[in-house]
Scaffold this motif. Sequence first.
Motif, PDB file in Angstrom:
ATOM      1  N   GLN A  60      27.735  18.111  33.737  1.00  0.00           N
ATOM      2  CA  GLN A  60      28.075  19.524  33.885  1.00  0.00           C
ATOM      3  C   GLN A  60      29.239  19.890  32.969  1.00  0.00           C
ATOM      4  O   GLN A  60      29.247  20.966  32.358  1.00  0.00           O
ATOM      5  CB  GLN A  60      28.417  19.842  35.337  1.00  0.00           C
ATOM      6  CG  GLN A  60      27.204  19.905  36.245  1.00  0.00           C
ATOM      7  CD  GLN A  60      27.547  20.150  37.697  1.00  0.00           C
ATOM      8  OE1 GLN A  60      28.714  20.042  38.095  1.00  0.00           O
ATOM      9  NE2 GLN A  60      26.558  20.468  38.510  1.00  0.00           N
ATOM     10  N   LEU A  63      27.907  20.161  29.497  1.00  0.00           N
ATOM     11  CA  LEU A  63      27.179  21.417  29.331  1.00  0.00           C
ATOM     12  C   LEU A  63      28.135  22.600  29.298  1.00  0.00           C
ATOM     13  O   LEU A  63      27.969  23.528  28.504  1.00  0.00           O
ATOM     14  CB  LEU A  63      26.164  21.576  30.449  1.00  0.00           C
ATOM     15  CG  LEU A  63      25.290  22.832  30.451  1.00  0.00           C
ATOM     16  CD1 LEU A  63      24.589  23.024  29.122  1.00  0.00           C
ATOM     17  CD2 LEU A  63      24.271  22.758  31.578  1.00  0.00           C
ATOM     18  N   ILE A  88      17.567  18.431  34.775  1.00  0.00           N
ATOM     19  CA  ILE A  88      17.748  19.836  35.136  1.00  0.00           C
ATOM     20  C   ILE A  88      17.923  19.973  36.646  1.00  0.00           C
ATOM     21  O   ILE A  88      18.813  20.684  37.129  1.00  0.00           O
ATOM     22  CB  ILE A  88      16.549  20.669  34.645  1.00  0.00           C
ATOM     23  CG1 ILE A  88      16.480  20.659  33.116  1.00  0.00           C
ATOM     24  CG2 ILE A  88      16.644  22.100  35.163  1.00  0.00           C
ATOM     25  CD1 ILE A  88      15.188  21.227  32.558  1.00  0.00           C
ATOM     26  N   PHE A  92      21.765  21.273  37.006  1.00  0.00           N
ATOM     27  CA  PHE A  92      21.815  22.733  37.143  1.00  0.00           C
ATOM     28  C   PHE A  92      21.952  23.101  38.623  1.00  0.00           C
ATOM     29  O   PHE A  92      21.095  23.754  39.210  1.00  0.00           O
ATOM     30  CB  PHE A  92      20.563  23.374  36.544  1.00  0.00           C
ATOM     31  CG  PHE A  92      20.533  23.419  35.042  1.00  0.00           C
ATOM     32  CD1 PHE A  92      20.770  22.273  34.288  1.00  0.00           C
ATOM     33  CD2 PHE A  92      20.272  24.593  34.372  1.00  0.00           C
ATOM     34  CE1 PHE A  92      20.745  22.307  32.895  1.00  0.00           C
ATOM     35  CE2 PHE A  92      20.239  24.646  32.984  1.00  0.00           C
ATOM     36  CZ  PHE A  92      20.477  23.495  32.246  1.00  0.00           C
ATOM     37  N   GLU A  93      23.057  22.725  39.208  1.00  0.00           N
ATOM     38  CA  GLU A  93      23.263  22.885  40.645  1.00  0.00           C
ATOM     39  C   GLU A  93      23.625  24.314  41.045  1.00  0.00           C
ATOM     40  O   GLU A  93      24.150  25.094  40.242  1.00  0.00           O
ATOM     41  CB  GLU A  93      24.400  21.966  41.108  1.00  0.00           C
ATOM     42  CG  GLU A  93      24.044  20.511  41.251  1.00  0.00           C
ATOM     43  CD  GLU A  93      25.194  19.719  41.847  1.00  0.00           C
ATOM     44  OE1 GLU A  93      24.911  18.783  42.608  1.00  0.00           O
ATOM     45  OE2 GLU A  93      26.369  20.032  41.560  1.00  0.00           O
ATOM     46  N   ALA A  97      25.176  26.451  37.864  1.00  0.00           N
ATOM     47  CA  ALA A  97      24.275  27.153  36.958  1.00  0.00           C
ATOM     48  C   ALA A  97      23.675  28.408  37.591  1.00  0.00           C
ATOM     49  O   ALA A  97      23.378  29.370  36.892  1.00  0.00           O
ATOM     50  CB  ALA A  97      23.155  26.216  36.500  1.00  0.00           C
ATOM     51  N   LEU A 116      25.746  30.011  33.307  1.00  0.00           N
ATOM     52  CA  LEU A 116      25.710  29.504  31.935  1.00  0.00           C
ATOM     53  C   LEU A 116      25.629  30.644  30.916  1.00  0.00           C
ATOM     54  O   LEU A 116      25.238  30.425  29.767  1.00  0.00           O
ATOM     55  CB  LEU A 116      24.521  28.557  31.768  1.00  0.00           C
ATOM     56  CG  LEU A 116      24.527  27.346  32.716  1.00  0.00           C
ATOM     57  CD1 LEU A 116      23.311  26.473  32.481  1.00  0.00           C
ATOM     58  CD2 LEU A 116      25.806  26.538  32.568  1.00  0.00           C
ATOM     59  N   THR A 154      14.594  28.829  33.779  1.00  0.00           N
ATOM     60  CA  THR A 154      15.798  27.984  33.766  1.00  0.00           C
ATOM     61  C   THR A 154      16.865  28.566  32.846  1.00  0.00           C
ATOM     62  O   THR A 154      17.966  28.876  33.285  1.00  0.00           O
ATOM     63  CB  THR A 154      15.452  26.548  33.331  1.00  0.00           C
ATOM     64  OG1 THR A 154      14.474  25.995  34.220  1.00  0.00           O
ATOM     65  CG2 THR A 154      16.694  25.663  33.370  1.00  0.00           C
ATOM     66  N   THR A 158      19.653  31.340  34.383  1.00  0.00           N
ATOM     67  CA  THR A 158      21.059  30.935  34.504  1.00  0.00           C
ATOM     68  C   THR A 158      21.972  31.645  33.512  1.00  0.00           C
ATOM     69  O   THR A 158      23.161  31.339  33.444  1.00  0.00           O
ATOM     70  CB  THR A 158      21.201  29.416  34.317  1.00  0.00           C
ATOM     71  OG1 THR A 158      20.731  29.048  33.009  1.00  0.00           O
ATOM     72  CG2 THR A 158      20.412  28.662  35.378  1.00  0.00           C
TER      73      THR A 158
END
Length: 232
Positions: A60, A63, A88, A92-93, A97, A116, A154, A158
């Motif tokens: 994370q 990212l 993902i 991407f929790e 995200a 994001l 996705t 986000t």
Amino acid sequence: MHALWVWAHPHASSLNGRLREIGTTALTEAGWSVDELDLYREGFDPLLVEVGGADVRRDQERLRAADLLVMQFPLWWYSTPAILKGWIDRVFESGFAFDVPDPETGKPLKYGTGGLAGKRALTVVTAGDRSATLGPRGISGDIEDVLWPLLHGTFWYTGMDPLRPHLVTEANDVSPETMARLEADLTGRLENVMSEQRIGYRHMCDEHYDHTIKLHDSVAPGEVGLSAHREG
């Protein structure tokens, strides 16, 4: 500028491996810093059993630091390899995200806004089939429709700006001449990656959608399917 290049292919000596080398080198030579996340070589655990974990927090942060996310993978059964889907699922929790509240309304930000927002997202995808089969009238469906769950569900969900996929077809039969063209194409694409126009998905706002999150009848009248959710 800083890029996170997430790579999901089991063989470093493959065409995918060569494209990764070309892509990361092109960004570096253009002045970018590049963080390579090789899911197979790093041994990422794709199984979502419990939320969080030290590996999730680490990725994370990787990212979070990126201006550009590149996801590179072979198209397997019209989707991503399982290890990338698991990345993902775990990284991407909620709260990172998505399910990030709007400071003004308290409602979750989504579809054009979110945890994001401000990043760009590019997919570099290889496929064994011919290009026409993944085109607008191809039997497999247009690549942007095939990858709708990733590009719209996705990236856009986000808050990232999704870019049209960089698709390499007939990946099982690449001549030296073809390889030279593929290398030039990818290098040229990355040179302008921050200025090219994103895929024109509609923002989730009252102008476009009603309270059931269905398009107003006045928006793209008579049009149905995925294309209705694109501006223009």
